[in-house]
Motif scaffolding. Structure first.
Motif, PDB file in Angstrom:
ATOM      1  N   TRP A 173       0.824  -1.199   0.000  1.00 15.67           N
ATOM      2  CA  TRP A 173       0.000   0.000   0.000  1.00 15.67           C
ATOM      3  C   TRP A 173       0.862   1.256   0.000  1.00 15.67           C
ATOM      4  CZ3 TRP A 173      -4.841   1.370  -0.855  1.00 15.67           C
ATOM      5  CH2 TRP A 173      -5.244   2.647  -0.460  1.00 15.67           C
ATOM      6  N   CYS A 174       0.557   2.181  -0.911  1.00 19.48           N
ATOM      7  CA  CYS A 174       1.235   3.475  -0.935  1.00 19.48           C
ATOM      8  C   CYS A 174       0.237   4.554  -0.511  1.00 19.48           C
ATOM      9  CB  CYS A 174       1.783   3.789  -2.325  1.00 19.48           C
ATOM     10  SG  CYS A 174       2.543   5.434  -2.406  1.00 19.48           S
ATOM     11  N   GLY A 175       0.565   5.266   0.563  1.00 16.78           N
ATOM     12  CA  GLY A 175      -0.329   6.284   1.087  1.00 16.78           C
ATOM     13  C   GLY A 175      -0.457   7.491   0.178  1.00 16.78           C
ATOM     14  N   GLN A 176       0.515   7.687  -0.697  1.00 20.23           N
ATOM     15  CA  GLN A 176       0.448   8.825  -1.613  1.00 20.23           C
ATOM     16  C   GLN A 176      -0.333   8.474  -2.877  1.00 20.23           C
ATOM     17  OE1 GLN A 176       3.982  11.427  -1.966  1.00 20.23           O
ATOM     18  NE2 GLN A 176       5.049   9.894  -0.760  1.00 20.23           N
ATOM     19  N   CYS A 177      -0.076   7.278  -3.407  1.00 19.06           N
ATOM     20  CA  CYS A 177      -0.805   6.852  -4.609  1.00 19.06           C
ATOM     21  C   CYS A 177      -2.228   6.419  -4.261  1.00 19.06           C
ATOM     22  CB  CYS A 177      -0.073   5.696  -5.285  1.00 19.06           C
ATOM     23  SG  CYS A 177       1.562   6.127  -5.907  1.00 19.06           S
ATOM     24  N   ARG A 178      -2.444   6.048  -2.997  1.00 23.28           N
ATOM     25  CA  ARG A 178      -3.743   5.594  -2.508  1.00 23.28           C
ATOM     26  C   ARG A 178      -4.171   4.296  -3.187  1.00 23.28           C
ATOM     27  NH1 ARG A 178      -4.411   7.893   2.019  1.00 23.28           N
ATOM     28  NH2 ARG A 178      -6.676   7.725   1.930  1.00 23.28           N
ATOM     29  N   LYS A 211      10.878   2.015  -1.800  1.00 20.56           N
ATOM     30  CA  LYS A 211      10.254   3.119  -2.527  1.00 20.56           C
ATOM     31  C   LYS A 211       9.105   2.613  -3.378  1.00 20.56           C
ATOM     32  CE  LYS A 211      13.424   6.126  -1.247  1.00 20.56           C
ATOM     33  NZ  LYS A 211      13.107   7.230  -0.324  1.00 20.56           N
ATOM     34  N   CYS A 212       8.100   3.438  -3.492  1.00 19.58           N
ATOM     35  CA  CYS A 212       6.982   3.156  -4.388  1.00 19.58           C
ATOM     36  C   CYS A 212       7.481   3.216  -5.838  1.00 19.58           C
ATOM     37  CB  CYS A 212       5.882   4.194  -4.170  1.00 19.58           C
ATOM     38  SG  CYS A 212       4.595   4.182  -5.416  1.00 19.58           S
ATOM     39  N   ALA A 213       7.100   2.228  -6.639  1.00 19.02           N
ATOM     40  CA  ALA A 213       7.551   2.181  -8.030  1.00 19.02           C
ATOM     41  C   ALA A 213       6.934   3.303  -8.858  1.00 19.02           C
ATOM     42  CB  ALA A 213       7.201   0.830  -8.648  1.00 19.02           C
ATOM     43  N   GLU A 214       5.850   3.889  -8.363  1.00 16.97           N
ATOM     44  CA  GLU A 214       5.153   4.898  -9.162  1.00 16.97           C
ATOM     45  C   GLU A 214       5.503   6.328  -8.762  1.00 16.97           C
ATOM     46  OE1 GLU A 214       0.972   4.050  -9.532  1.00 16.97           O
ATOM     47  OE2 GLU A 214       1.330   1.893  -9.587  1.00 16.97           O
ATOM     48  N   CYS A 215       5.432   6.633  -7.457  1.00 15.90           N
ATOM     49  CA  CYS A 215       5.683   8.011  -7.030  1.00 15.90           C
ATOM     50  C   CYS A 215       7.034   8.158  -6.322  1.00 15.90           C
ATOM     51  CB  CYS A 215       4.574   8.497  -6.106  1.00 15.90           C
ATOM     52  SG  CYS A 215       4.614   7.773  -4.447  1.00 15.90           S
ATOM     53  N   HIS A 216       7.704   7.032  -6.086  1.00 15.91           N
ATOM     54  CA  HIS A 216       9.020   7.020  -5.423  1.00 15.91           C
ATOM     55  C   HIS A 216       8.955   7.521  -3.987  1.00 15.91           C
ATOM     56  CE1 HIS A 216      10.618   5.982  -9.316  1.00 15.91           C
ATOM     57  NE2 HIS A 216      10.087   7.069  -9.835  1.00 15.91           N
ATOM     58  N   GLU A 227      -2.480   0.006  -4.238  1.00 17.44           N
ATOM     59  CA  GLU A 227      -1.371  -0.920  -4.064  1.00 17.44           C
ATOM     60  C   GLU A 227      -0.367  -0.774  -5.194  1.00 17.44           C
ATOM     61  OE1 GLU A 227      -3.464  -4.580  -3.703  1.00 17.44           O
ATOM     62  OE2 GLU A 227      -3.618  -4.416  -1.529  1.00 17.44           O
ATOM     63  N   VAL A 228       0.896  -0.772  -4.807  1.00 19.84           N
ATOM     64  CA  VAL A 228       1.972  -0.547  -5.774  1.00 19.84           C
ATOM     65  C   VAL A 228       3.049  -1.611  -5.578  1.00 19.84           C
ATOM     66  CG1 VAL A 228       1.542   1.940  -5.750  1.00 19.84           C
ATOM     67  CG2 VAL A 228       3.258   0.960  -4.200  1.00 19.84           C
ATOM     68  N   THR A 229       4.042  -1.558  -6.449  1.00 15.11           N
ATOM     69  CA  THR A 229       5.206  -2.430  -6.306  1.00 15.11           C
ATOM     70  C   THR A 229       6.294  -1.686  -5.539  1.00 15.11           C
ATOM     71  OG1 THR A 229       4.730  -3.586  -8.363  1.00 15.11           O
ATOM     72  CG2 THR A 229       7.002  -3.682  -7.572  1.00 15.11           C
TER      73      THR A 229
HETATM   74 ZN   LIG Z   1       3.227   5.836  -4.590  1.00 17.25          ZN
END
Ligand SMILES: [Zn+2]
Length: 74
Positions: free
Chosen positions: A33-38, A60-65, A40-42
């Motif tokens: 879970w990524c709190g910024q992307c809201r 790190k989140c694969a999408e927003c880092h 689930e991420v890698t």
């Molecule tokens: Zn993210």
């Protein structure tokens, strides 16, 4: 991602990680879970430690880092 590519695991964390079947490991890494992307991420660029008997992955989140973490209960 192969275990061999995880240099930032402590020895006990690596042993715990290696005891998890590869397909489960893949799933664990792909639904953090990524709190910024809201959603689930890698998780990428992660490290592994044992904390309170649980395996803690921090990376790190694969999408927003942004910073994300996953606890895998022991
Ligand atoms: Zn993210």
């Amino acid at each position: 991602m192969a275990v061999e590519n995880l240099p930032d695991f402590t020895r006990p964390a690596r042993q715990r990680w290696e005891s998890i079947p590869a397909d489960i490991r893949q799933r664990l890494l792909a639904n953090v879970w990524c709190g910024q992307c809201r959603h689930e991420v890698t998780i990428t660029n992660f490290t592994g430690t044992i904390k309170g008997g649980d395996l803690l992955l921090v990376g790190k989140c694969a999408e927003c880092h942004g910073d994300v973490a996953r606890v895998i209960e022991g």
